[in-house]
Scaffold this active site. Structure first.
Site, PDB file in Angstrom:
ATOM      1  N   ASN A   1      12.734  49.291  62.110  1.00 60.86           N
ATOM      2  CA  ASN A   1      11.392  49.099  62.657  1.00 60.86           C
ATOM      3  C   ASN A   1      11.070  50.284  63.561  1.00 60.86           C
ATOM      4  OD1 ASN A   1       9.001  48.187  63.726  1.00 60.86           O
ATOM      5  ND2 ASN A   1       9.922  46.571  64.968  1.00 60.86           N
TER       6      ASN A   1
ATOM      7  N   LYS B   1       8.342  50.919  65.000  1.00 62.24           N
ATOM      8  CA  LYS B   1       7.377  50.539  66.041  1.00 62.24           C
ATOM      9  C   LYS B   1       6.267  51.602  66.105  1.00 62.24           C
ATOM     10  CE  LYS B   1      10.967  47.898  68.300  1.00 62.24           C
ATOM     11  NZ  LYS B   1      11.495  47.339  69.566  1.00 62.24           N
TER      12      LYS B   1
ATOM     13  N   HIS C   1       7.111  39.728  65.234  1.00 65.77           N
ATOM     14  CA  HIS C   1       8.047  40.448  66.101  1.00 65.77           C
ATOM     15  C   HIS C   1       7.785  40.058  67.552  1.00 65.77           C
ATOM     16  CE1 HIS C   1       9.935  43.791  68.263  1.00 65.77           C
ATOM     17  NE2 HIS C   1      10.700  43.937  67.193  1.00 65.77           N
TER      18      HIS C   1
ATOM     19  N   GLU D   1      16.027  37.789  66.669  1.00 63.70           N
ATOM     20  CA  GLU D   1      16.079  38.868  67.657  1.00 63.70           C
ATOM     21  C   GLU D   1      15.952  38.267  69.050  1.00 63.70           C
ATOM     22  OE1 GLU D   1      12.683  41.485  67.032  1.00 63.70           O
ATOM     23  OE2 GLU D   1      11.376  39.812  67.509  1.00 63.70           O
TER      24      GLU D   1
END
Length: 248
Positions: free
Chosen positions: A12, A14, A95, A165
């Protein structure tokens, strides 16, 4: 059953990167990468086409978000059909930064997951608890509630990879120990067995995200219920290849 679930590593990026940076990532992503690991990278939406066109075809490309409908007056959003039109087949949804920075609730994330699956994308829904929730022994309560919200909108579990996560371990340098992570993954798998069915519990990949590094990935990968990783900052660096090859 763990060895029947193909190891999965997602990167990821971001809100990081530019074309020059992506070119350097593409260079080190030439590997060698383990053939036994499925690899997907999540890039900023403006670079979806560029990344897809330049990465090897055996590496999947994901968007980092999408909306819950196909089109309309939703300024700043993108739809699953647009992601597919860019040549990409994955999306990361829910997320912790979407949940906590942009205040996305469980219900919205579930609706997004449902629409993305209906549109033909593969989905990485993310779940996880904050530090205060873990310290007050609410980890199971929180992640089970997040799962409960997702399940009604999941039409095809074969196109879902769950990412656990723990929010307290993301970008902090703190990592759940292999024992802590395995414990939550095993409980999530049991939850799937109890609330969906045994086939889904046995076949669905549950990956771990939270300060995964070359230094800790091999120990995490040895556990029975951790089927891979969702990697943040480390996915921008050549070290990412070591994480992809954690089971070699």
């Amino acid at each position: 059953m763990a060895n029947q679930r193909k190891f999965f590593v997602g990167g990821n990026w971001k809100m990081n990167g530019d074309r020059a940076g992506i070119d350097s990532i593409i260079s080190f992503m030439k590997g060698p990468l383990s053939a036994d690991t499925e690899v997907v990278v999540g890039c900023p939406q403006c670079y979806l086409m560029y990344t897809r066109e330049h990465l090897p075809s055996n590496i999947g490309v994901a968007a980092q978000n999408c909306y819950k409908v196909a089109k309309g007056a939703f300024t700043g959003e993108i739809s699953p059909s647009m992601i597919k039109d860019c040549g990409c087949e994955w999306v990361i949804l829910g997320h912790s930064e979407r949940r906590n920075v942009f205040n996305e609730p469980d219900t919205l994330i579930s609706e997004k997951v449902g629409h993305a699956l209906e549109a033909g994308l593969k989905v990485i829904p993310c779940i996880g608890e904050k530090l205060e929730e873990r310290e007050s022994n609410r980890t199971e309560e929180v992640v089970f509630a997040q799962m409960k919200a997702l399940v009604p909108n999941i039409s095809d579990w074969s196109r879902v990879v769950i990412a656990y996560e723990p929010v307290w371990a993301i970008g902090t340098g703190k990592t759940a120990t292999p024992e802590q992570a395995q414990e939550v993954h095993a409980k999530l798998r049991q939850w799937l067995r109890d609330n969906v069915n045994a086939e889904v519990a046995d076949s669905t990949r549950i990956i771990y995200g939270g300060s995964v590094t070359p230094g800790n990935c091999k120990e995490l990968a040895k556990t029975g219920d951790i089927d891979g990783f969702l990697v943040g900052g480390a996915s921008l660096k050549p070290d990412f290849v070591q994480i992809i090859n954690a089971r070699d």
